[in-house]
Design a protein around this motif. Structure first.
Motif, short mmCIF file in Angstrom:
data_model
loop_
_atom_site.label_atom_id
_atom_site.label_comp_id
_atom_site.label_asym_id
_atom_site.label_seq_id
_atom_site.Cartn_x
_atom_site.Cartn_y
_atom_site.Cartn_z
N THR A 89 -14.31 -8.20 -7.17
CA THR A 89 -13.61 -8.62 -8.12
C THR A 89 -14.25 -7.91 -9.36
OG1 THR A 89 -13.39 -10.80 -9.95
CG2 THR A 89 -15.30 -10.41 -8.93
N VAL A 149 -9.77 -2.71 -12.84
CA VAL A 149 -8.79 -2.27 -12.41
C VAL A 149 -8.45 -1.70 -13.50
CG1 VAL A 149 -6.26 -3.84 -12.92
CG2 VAL A 149 -8.32 -4.55 -11.91
N SER A 181 -3.84 -1.56 -13.26
CA SER A 181 -3.30 -1.68 -11.96
C SER A 181 -3.40 -1.75 -10.74
CB SER A 181 -1.54 -2.24 -12.32
OG SER A 181 -0.84 -2.42 -13.78
N ILE A 195 -1.79 -3.52 -8.00
CA ILE A 195 -1.05 -4.82 -8.52
C ILE A 195 -0.05 -4.99 -9.29
CG2 ILE A 195 -2.75 -7.00 -9.34
CD1 ILE A 195 -4.89 -5.80 -9.75
N ALA A 204 0.38 -8.29 -4.86
CA ALA A 204 -0.78 -7.42 -4.88
C ALA A 204 -0.30 -7.05 -3.43
CB ALA A 204 -2.15 -7.77 -4.53
N GLU A 264 -0.78 -14.63 -4.75
CA GLU A 264 -1.93 -14.78 -5.02
C GLU A 264 -1.93 -16.14 -4.43
OE1 GLU A 264 -3.05 -14.77 -9.66
OE2 GLU A 264 -2.58 -17.22 -8.76
N LEU A 293 -6.05 -12.86 -0.87
CA LEU A 293 -5.61 -12.80 -2.49
C LEU A 293 -6.03 -13.93 -3.49
CD1 LEU A 293 -5.21 -10.42 -4.98
CD2 LEU A 293 -2.80 -10.80 -4.84
N ALA A 309 -4.43 -12.62 -9.05
CA ALA A 309 -3.95 -11.22 -9.56
C ALA A 309 -4.30 -11.41 -10.26
CB ALA A 309 -2.54 -10.99 -8.72
N HIS A 310 -4.31 -12.08 -11.30
CA HIS A 310 -4.28 -12.04 -12.97
C HIS A 310 -4.75 -13.21 -13.20
CE1 HIS A 310 -0.98 -8.71 -13.48
NE2 HIS A 310 -0.32 -10.19 -12.31
N PHE A 369 -9.18 -10.04 -11.51
CA PHE A 369 -8.71 -9.87 -9.67
C PHE A 369 -9.91 -10.39 -8.42
CE2 PHE A 369 -9.21 -6.47 -6.59
CZ PHE A 369 -8.01 -6.74 -5.60
#
Ligand SMILES: [Zn+2]
Length: 684
Positions: free
Chosen positions: A219, A239, A242, A270, A277, A290, A318, A321-322, A325
């Motif tokens: 993360t 990240v 992306s 991502i 992702a 996600e 996952l 994603a946003h 992460f």
């Protein structure tokens, strides 16, 4: 806790060279080729049985099935197949082991002996010479000697996985009498003992890192503290454009000096807009949305370039994603298609099974309860994972059960145990971890798993005939775990443990600052209390004999008076003295006292590994909210059968004699019990 298993993978390279020195790479290569040859032509050693009887025995081993919950769900009409079996056959309480912990309990069942006979007293044992805790059921050892070659360390001989349970398993005796049998995922059988039939190891089987399961959580969220958590590792990533680049963490590479951990890189692209992702690892590319889990991905960790590698597999989830992460990766499991350590008999069986039934968790405790406790997975995410575990087990069951035509078929299910541990807090408003909102979502989780097991029974009942005996049993029942009792803190406060001058009690490090030269007793494991005995513990100060006996008596009496000021209840309802309750050659190698907690109480999380939290009693707010490591008389298991059980109070130690008696085989002299189908006291 020490990771008890740095390696052993080199065993694959020289499996048949045991003890012979490996002098150079060509030896390693030769060993590898030999191993491949064995793996390709596996089936040779299936012995043909001499037994031709008609009798069949089916055993469903349901870890943690609790008689009170079962009765409740049957009364509510939720478990029609169990209701049918109970009404047409027998339903009894099954006396569990002392202490009522799964490795101990299943070892009682497997051997017909108690812990004094099979030597498994707890999930956790200690080395009396170093006081270091270790997992009780198995050990994976690196090779003893190696030669240095630059940065490489070439093992001489092989590492080994060692089963620590003693005694003869019931299926070994069946084998001796030519009774066909297959035993799926029974605990305390890793590595599996040599067997004629198909066996698959269960609880006690490590992941590829040699632990009971270590997840990874990647993360970029700065609020997640990086580093090790119990059962996992939080790995900070960045990240950039992306994209995330990170490493999967494999086993220690004992081929290299210092045994650095082996890693394999992976990357995640991502989508800048969508919650999606794409993950690239080795030659695999896959997309996760996600909230989506991948299927099993095979990973190869290279230990020596070109020919020294080890295979495992993992699943990716996952989580987000946003804007942050968050990627969970399961513990790297031993790949059943190409196992790095032995997990089945015959050795090729796990591969055949994975080809037929698909990949499956091979790690002994597959439900990732640690990820839920660490907050890495939430209730819903953990539940998805736990459902997958059961779905895999059911797939294997559905594959194997129809093939059963003679002898013994044993199949183990872990789901009720692990999920009762995790979801008790959502069905019990008295639990300090109860949350009405979460309960509204998943308060029926435990019931759901019970109903799934009822469906399994529904597949078995139509197959029963006059020649077939069915046993459905559990190793122990279940109870709430509201409050923790920190045994070592209590021993410290009562003067049985002394700290070094100026030392402070530390809740995190085992035995930090303990002055062993003034310490008379200590707690270790979930129920164990040991005397610091002269001649046994390396710094033992209590003389064996009268002094030790007096201390044991004093501790027992005092512990039974401990009250929880909050609830006014006794915390400990029973204390068993090992030498009074165990028989067999190992009776003195385990704890001297077995602390039996009242329902609602258990040894605290840190005291079990030798830590000293400040309070003696505290609320248990861990999602791990139900338990059974208590007074064994308060958490019996269940025994159901299609036949009349004659024993009024059958025990786990009666099961091995029962299995043997079904096939006319006399129990061995070490076995404590007798067939449950014979009236108590009648000749075996
Ligand atoms: Zn359990």
């Amino acid at each position: 806790m020490k990771s008890n298993a740095s390696s052993g993978y080199e065993e694959r390279l020289n499996d048949d060279d045991r003890g012979k020195p490996v002098k150079n790479f060509s030896w390693v290569l030769a060993g590898l080729l030999l191993f491949c040859a064995i793996a390709l032509f596996p089936s040779c050693q299936r012995a043909s049985g001499i037994w031709h009887g008609e009798q069949k025995l089916i055993i469903l081993g349901i870890d943690g099935m609790d008689p009170q919950l079962l009765r409740q769900f049957m009364a509510e009409g939720k478990m029609p197949n169990f209701s049918q079996l109970a009404s047409q056959g027998s339903f009894r309480l099954l006396t569990t082991s002392i202490p009522p912990q799964s490795p101990v309990a299943w070892s009682n069942l497997i051997t017909g002996m108690d812990a004094g006979g099979h030597g498994i007293f707890d999930f956790i044992h200690r080395d009396p010479k170093t006081m270091e805790p270790f997992f009780s059921a198995s050990q994976v050892k690196p090779p003893k000697h190696a030669i240095h070659l630059g940065n490489w360390l070439i093992p001489l001989g092989s590492g080994s996985a060692e089963q620590l349970r003693k005694g003869t398993a019931f299926w070994e005796i069946l084998d001796q009498h030519g009774v066909p049998n297959s035993v799926f995922r029974i605990p305390a059988n890793f590595p599996p003992v040599p067997a004629q039939g198909e066996t698959l190891s269960g609880m006690g089987t490590p992941d590829l890192r040699g632990t009971y399961g270590t997840f990874s959580f990647y993360t970029d969220d700065p609020s997640s503290a990086a580093g090790a958590v119990e059962g996992g590792q939080i790995i900070p990533v960045q990240v950039e454009n992306s994209e995330v680049k990170a490493n999967l963490i494999g086993p220690d590479n004992t081929f290299r000096k210092g045994s650095p951990v082996a890693t394999e890189p992976f990357s995640v692209a991502i989508d800048p807009l969508e919650p999606v992702a794409r993950i690239a690892v080795q030659d695999q590319r896959f997309v996760l949305r996600e909230g989506e889990w991948s299927d099993w991905k095979r990973i190869e960790f290279q230990l020596i370039p070109f020919f020294g590698n080890v295979k495992g597999m993992c699943r990716f989830y996952l989580k987000q994603a946003h804007p942050r992460f968050q990627l969970y990766v399961s513990p790297i499991n031993i790949d059943p298609a190409d196992p790095a350590l032995p997990i089945s008999t015959p050795a090729s069986y796990s591969r055949l099974l994975s080809e037929e039934a698909g990949e499956f968790y091979t790690q002994g405790i597959a439900e990732d309860t640690k990820a839920l406790s660490a907050g890495v997975l939430d209730d819903n995410e953990y539940l998805q994972q736990a459902r997958t575990v059961l779905a895999e087990h059911r797939r294997i069951f559905d594959m194997e059960f129809p093939k059963f035509h003679q002898g013994v078929f044993f199949f183990y299910f872990s789901s009720l145990d692990l999920n009762s541990h995790m979801f008790w807090r959502l069905m019990d408003a008295n639990h300090p971890g109860y949350n009405a909102g979460l309960a509204a979502q998943n308060g029926l989780a435990i019931q759901e798993f019970y109903q799934q097991i009822d469906l399994v029974l529904g597949e078995v009942l139509p197959k029963l005939d006059a020649q077939t005996t069915l046993l459905v049993l559990s190793d122990h029942g279940f109870a709430p775990y509201y409050r923790s009792f920190n045994l070592n803190t209590w021993l410290l406060n009562n003067g049985y443990i002394r700290l070094k001058k100026g030392g402070i009690a530390d809740s995190n490090e085992p035995w930090a600052n303990v002055d062993w030269s003034q310490t008379r007793a200590y707690g270790l494991g979930l129920n164990g209390l040991y005397v610091n005995l002269g001649g046994r513990e390396s710094n033992g100060i209590v003389e064996p004999g009268a002094a030790s006996d007096a201390l044991i008596k004093e501790l027992k009496e005092k512990l039974l008076t401990v009250k929880d000021p909050q609830a006014g209840l006794s915390v400990i309802t029973r204390v068993d003295v090992a030498r009074e309750v165990y028989r067999g050659p190992y009776s003195n190698s385990g704890p001297d006292l077995l602390v039996g907690y009242n329902r609602g109480y258990r040894a605290g999380w840190k005291t079990i590994l030798g830590g000293f939290p400040p309070e003696v009693l505290e609320d248990n707010l861990n999602p791990w909210s139900g338990d059974h490591c208590m007074d064994y008389t308060l958490v019996p298991g269940v025994l159901l059968s299609n036949r009349t059980v004659q024993a009024d109070t059958p025990a786990l130690t009666d099961i091995a004699p029962t299995i043997l008696a079904e096939f006319g085989i006399a129990k061995s002299k070490d076995m404590i019990g007798q067939s449950v189908f014979q009236p108590k006291g009648s000749a075996p």
